[in-house]
Design an enzyme around this catalytic site. Structure first.
Site, PDB file in Angstrom:
ATOM      1  N   LYS A  74     -46.070  -1.396  41.549  1.00 39.14           N
ATOM      2  CA  LYS A  74     -45.173  -1.632  40.426  1.00 39.14           C
ATOM      3  C   LYS A  74     -45.975  -1.950  39.177  1.00 39.14           C
ATOM      4  O   LYS A  74     -46.988  -2.665  39.248  1.00 39.14           O
ATOM      5  CB  LYS A  74     -44.219  -2.776  40.783  1.00 39.14           C
ATOM      6  CG  LYS A  74     -43.109  -3.058  39.780  1.00 39.14           C
ATOM      7  CD  LYS A  74     -42.203  -4.153  40.326  1.00 39.14           C
ATOM      8  CE  LYS A  74     -41.041  -4.482  39.399  1.00 39.14           C
ATOM      9  NZ  LYS A  74     -40.161  -5.527  39.983  1.00 39.14           N
ATOM     10  N   SER A  85     -35.569  -4.425  40.131  1.00 39.05           N
ATOM     11  CA  SER A  85     -36.372  -3.741  39.137  1.00 39.05           C
ATOM     12  C   SER A  85     -37.502  -2.917  39.738  1.00 39.05           C
ATOM     13  O   SER A  85     -38.160  -2.162  39.031  1.00 39.05           O
ATOM     14  CB  SER A  85     -36.962  -4.778  38.163  1.00 39.05           C
ATOM     15  OG  SER A  85     -37.833  -5.676  38.846  1.00 39.05           O
ATOM     16  N   SER A 103     -35.199  -7.870  43.392  1.00 35.31           N
ATOM     17  CA  SER A 103     -35.853  -6.661  42.883  1.00 35.31           C
ATOM     18  C   SER A 103     -36.699  -5.906  43.892  1.00 35.31           C
ATOM     19  O   SER A 103     -37.108  -4.780  43.637  1.00 35.31           O
ATOM     20  CB  SER A 103     -36.722  -7.016  41.669  1.00 35.31           C
ATOM     21  OG  SER A 103     -35.914  -7.466  40.611  1.00 35.31           O
TER      22      SER A 103
END
Length: 538
Positions: free
Chosen positions: A113, A190, A214
């Protein structure tokens, strides 16, 4: 650079790519070994027996990314490629031959990420305001993974600064990530890019961060295993913060075993992250080595009944999963939570996150080298500039609204309201969960990871979507507020082939027990499916 590297490699004679016609896939032409959907253990054996090299693995995944991430179905999960990945793979191949593998992750390509610092790569959190921010050193967890021999193949898209504000998986730098199982749906947020990339077989596994769901949300809607570890089991240093009272780092993978292997490497005490100091005596050296497929035979499983009712098909999948556990020997115990614990966003997560975001983000920003924003106000100003507003991917207006809300907060350490939440309200929620677990002698509590399937992407309508829940993420807030661990694992699909996950939740540092239960469920059901609605990815 990427195209030149790919074109120059002899692997072009080994891997055959067809991207000119729909519904065709990138595959290994060698009949002996095809990397598609292979686990860490399978790849480890193949690498050691010379059926494939790490260089060839990197080539394979790069070609899938080229064919399907920006082209074909255009999943749009990748925000940047590591230009050094092929050279690193070559070096690790040579090291394997001369010294042997460092670990099971030796030469295994992974994605990360884009809020983790990776030396020599951009760290942007998906924000155009941090474009060109090349990290000078690795985040603690990245360093541990590299030392184990993992190859950082790419950085993944994410909701901007790890908060979606209605645009799940959208950022001003990366645009919108799509769900490989249905291109009309989002990949949650996310950590959307990581989940979509792993589901599309762009890497073996990936890293995400989880503040209020997330990791678990994206893993759930893309048919994957996601771990939100106990707060402090894994480090957050070198990761752009959202709210350090809530933030965790963890893996997203296709199997429980792969996720457990990744967690084993990630876990560790980091002197630069105060939260990890308490984990020193709780870290398991290898969470994968003792996975027990029979653990459900003697388990007492609590069912959190408060989190059903959002979608009939999701409920049916989870009811079937609970029935399966019962037939395997588990004793099923319905449990309910207090009115506060049923929905923790408003009383705890939202206010704590708003209070901490500005100060903690600015502390990170002020460590950066180069001409980058140092304050949240500067981020707002750039986000509202004419150039950004009129670009193809402007900052989500609601995300800017979130910045402004955070900007207005009083210094959180001097706020009596904030301190009450940290010192009284959060401990009270922990005590409630501990009391429920202890009084009922539970090994874990289960519930639908999300009460509804993946939602429609923000820019398109999908009348087939049904969700009656006030907040489909509400169940996940319990782990976020308490800091306790949660593992989501595929449980089945809806009639339109959208994944549904079930969560195993427990007390602090109960990762091994939760992974055992999730593994037993996974092995007995084989519930994970490939994205049939996007057949070119299969």
């Amino acid at each position: 650079m990427f195209r030149k590297m790919v074109a120059s490699k002899v692997l072009l004679t080994i891997f055959f790519v067809t991207i000119t016609m729909p519904f065709q896939s990138v595959y290994a032409e060698e009949t002996e070994f095809n990397p598609f959907e292979k686990s860490i253990d399978e790849l480890y054996l193949a690498l050691n027996s010379h059926k494939i090299t790490s260089e060839q693995l990197v080539e394979y995944y790069l070609k899938r990314i080229e064919a399907y991430d920006k082209n074909g179905p255009a999943i749009n999960s990748i925000i940047s490629i590591n230009d050094e990945a092929l050279e690193i793979a070559k070096e690790l191949d040579a090291e394997r031959e001369s010294k042997g593998p460092r670990s099971k992750l030796h030469g295994i390509p992974i994605v990360v990420k884009d809020n983790f610092d990776v030396s020599g790569m951009q760290t942007t959190a998906g924000s155009v305001t941090l474009k060109g921010n090349y990290a000078s050193q690795d985040a603690f967890t990245i360093k541990k993974l590299k030392e184990a021999g993992a190859i950082i193949l790419a950085k993944t898209n994410m909701s901007e600064f790890a908060a979606s504000f209605g645009r799940l998986g959208y950022s001003s730098l990366g645009g919108l990530t799509l769900n490989p199982y249905n291109l009309k749906r989002d990949a949650s947020g996310s950590s959307s890019g990581t989940a979509a990339a792993v589901a599309a077989n762009f890497a073996v596994f990936g890293l995400g961060t989880d503040t209020s769901g997330s990791i678990r949300g994206p893993a759930n809607v893309t048919g994957l295993v996601g771990i939100r570890p106990t707060l402090g089991l894994t480090s957050r240093s070198g990761v752009i913060p959202s709210s350090l009272s809530l933030d965790t780092t963890g893996p997203i993978a296709r199997t429980v075993s792969d996720a457990a292997i990744a967690l084993s490497i990630m876990a560790g005490v980091d002197q630069n992250d105060y939260a990890t100091l308490a984990a020193k005596n709780h870290i398991v050296k290898d969470y994968s080595s003792s996975l027990d497929k029979n653990s459900l035979q003697t388990a007492r499983i609590g069912v959190a009944t408060d989190f059903f009712g959002g979608n009939a098909e999701v409920d049916a999948v989870i009811d079937k999963a609970i029935g399966k556990m019962s037939r395997m020997g588990s004793e099923i115990v319905p449990v309910t939570f207090s009115e506060t614990t049923k929905y923790l966003w408003t009383p705890i997560l939202g206010p704590v996150g708003d209070a901490e975001f500005k100060v903690q983000l600015e502390k990170y920003l002020n460590r950066l080298d180069g001409n980058f924003p140092r304050t949240l106000q500067e981020i707002i100003s750039i986000s509202e500039s004419e150039e950004v507003v009129n670009s193809k991917t402007p900052v989500n207006p609601a995300r800017i609204g979130g910045y402004k809300t955070a900007l207005e907060q009083a210094p959180y350490k001097s706020s009596a309201e904030y301190m009450k939440k940290i010192t009284i309200e959060i401990p009270n929620v922990r005590k409630e969960i501990e009391r429920i677990m202890e009084q009922n002698e539970l090994d874990a509590i289960v519930f639908p990871t999300m009460s509804c399937p993946a939602s429609p992407r923000f820019d398109q309508e999908d009348p087939s979507y049904v969700c009656e829940a006030y907040d489909t993420y509400a169940a996940g807030y319990v782990a976020s507020a308490t800091g306790f661990p949660e593992v989501t694992v595929p449980a089945g699909t809806t009639s339109d082939e959208m994944p549904v996950g079930i969560s195993f939740f427990g007390l602090a540092y109960s990762e091994q027990k939760l992974l055992n239960l999730a593994y037993a469920f996974e092995q007995s059901t084989n519930a994970r499916t490939l994205p049939s609605n996007t057949p070119e990815l299969k």
